[in-house]
Design an enzyme around this catalytic site. Sequence first.
Site, PDB file in Angstrom:
ATOM      1  N   LYS A  53       0.707  -1.237   0.242  1.00 37.32           N
ATOM      2  CA  LYS A  53       0.033  -0.045   0.011  1.00 37.32           C
ATOM      3  C   LYS A  53       0.933   1.275  -0.105  1.00 37.32           C
ATOM      4  O   LYS A  53       0.466   2.263  -0.698  1.00 37.32           O
ATOM      5  CB  LYS A  53      -0.927   0.098   1.176  1.00 37.32           C
ATOM      6  CG  LYS A  53      -2.129  -1.144   0.949  1.00 37.32           C
ATOM      7  CD  LYS A  53      -2.800  -1.530   2.580  1.00 37.32           C
ATOM      8  CE  LYS A  53      -3.571  -2.723   2.315  1.00 37.32           C
ATOM      9  NZ  LYS A  53      -4.327  -3.136   3.379  1.00 37.32           N
TER      10      LYS A  53
ATOM     11  N   GLN B  45      -4.448  -2.133  10.101  1.00 35.91           N
ATOM     12  CA  GLN B  45      -4.363  -3.455   9.289  1.00 35.91           C
ATOM     13  C   GLN B  45      -4.520  -4.559  10.427  1.00 35.91           C
ATOM     14  O   GLN B  45      -4.182  -4.613  11.554  1.00 35.91           O
ATOM     15  CB  GLN B  45      -2.583  -3.643   8.933  1.00 35.91           C
ATOM     16  CG  GLN B  45      -2.398  -4.805   8.230  1.00 35.91           C
ATOM     17  CD  GLN B  45      -3.075  -4.880   7.016  1.00 35.91           C
ATOM     18  OE1 GLN B  45      -3.146  -3.875   6.242  1.00 35.91           O
ATOM     19  NE2 GLN B  45      -3.819  -6.064   6.461  1.00 35.91           N
TER      20      GLN B  45
ATOM     21  N   ASP C  60     -11.111   2.046   4.622  1.00 34.08           N
ATOM     22  CA  ASP C  60     -11.394   0.696   4.582  1.00 34.08           C
ATOM     23  C   ASP C  60     -12.913   0.337   4.247  1.00 34.08           C
ATOM     24  O   ASP C  60     -13.409  -0.628   4.171  1.00 34.08           O
ATOM     25  CB  ASP C  60     -10.599  -0.047   5.746  1.00 34.08           C
ATOM     26  CG  ASP C  60      -9.526  -0.931   5.407  1.00 34.08           C
ATOM     27  OD1 ASP C  60      -9.066  -0.996   4.293  1.00 34.08           O
ATOM     28  OD2 ASP C  60      -8.778  -1.148   6.470  1.00 34.08           O
TER      29      ASP C  60
END
Length: 292
Positions: free
Chosen positions: A52, A96, A119
């Site tokens: 990312k 994460q 997200d």
Amino acid sequence: MTILDGKKTSGDIKNEIAEHVQAILSKGEKVPHLAAILVGSDGASMTYVNAKVKACERIGFKSTLIELPEYTSEEELLENIHELNTNDDIDGFIVQLPLPDQIDEQKVLMAIDPDKDVDGFHPTNVGRMALDLPTFLPATPYGIMELLERYQIETSGKNVVVMGRSHIVGRPISILMSQKRKAGDATVTVVHSRSKNLEEITRGADIIVAAIGISEFLTGDMVKEDVVIIDVGITRVPDQTKKNGYRLAGDVHFESVSKKASYITPVPGGVGPMTIAMLLKNTLLARERHTA
């Protein structure tokens, strides 16, 4: 049989976003800024986060990576999240997953500002998605929708079977594909570990989204001719013919299913690259909202 090339398609999307960033720079405006929090040193998580960060560099985004040790307390993580929530330079951020056992994932997801939740996991954004209101779509389902749309795969009125009911993939993609949208208007059935007559259901599917988490679970005898296959799974399977001792496999037995499929995503190189591309698209959207 046509391969749904997520690597190429994600590259196209990144190029489009990079052009947008250049237009922003030419006006002397602030470029999008994505942050990520990584707790611990899980190998897969580190790989995903680094990918990312590299993607941000490639398209001209600013990126910040906050690495915290495995023993980080829930309170410390929540403090970091609060700092990102209140930092006006940060447009969007992710935490994460998975997190260490001492941290409550639900509490963490709830603590993220919905306006920075690129997200798309916060209940506010999930609710807006379910009501078909403007919001950040979860990156993996968003990537699946984009692949179907860009390959002009007809979904309206089709029988779609979603294998798996996770909050990250199965549940949101089932909602999205049933809504009135380009890659939607479908009749959706969700199957899972408790489903009976599973093979009978999958054989009636025009499109199958396999996100069940069992490597090579869907085989050729479970699908009909010309089925469209979206394989979300990725697992390391022991393989002594490989130098590293393993190969990557999806939830679909590619060799047998591809003989019947009209379209199919490979593993790797299918849904995975699309997930990162759509996260970047969400970050661009967050930046546009913050500067509106």
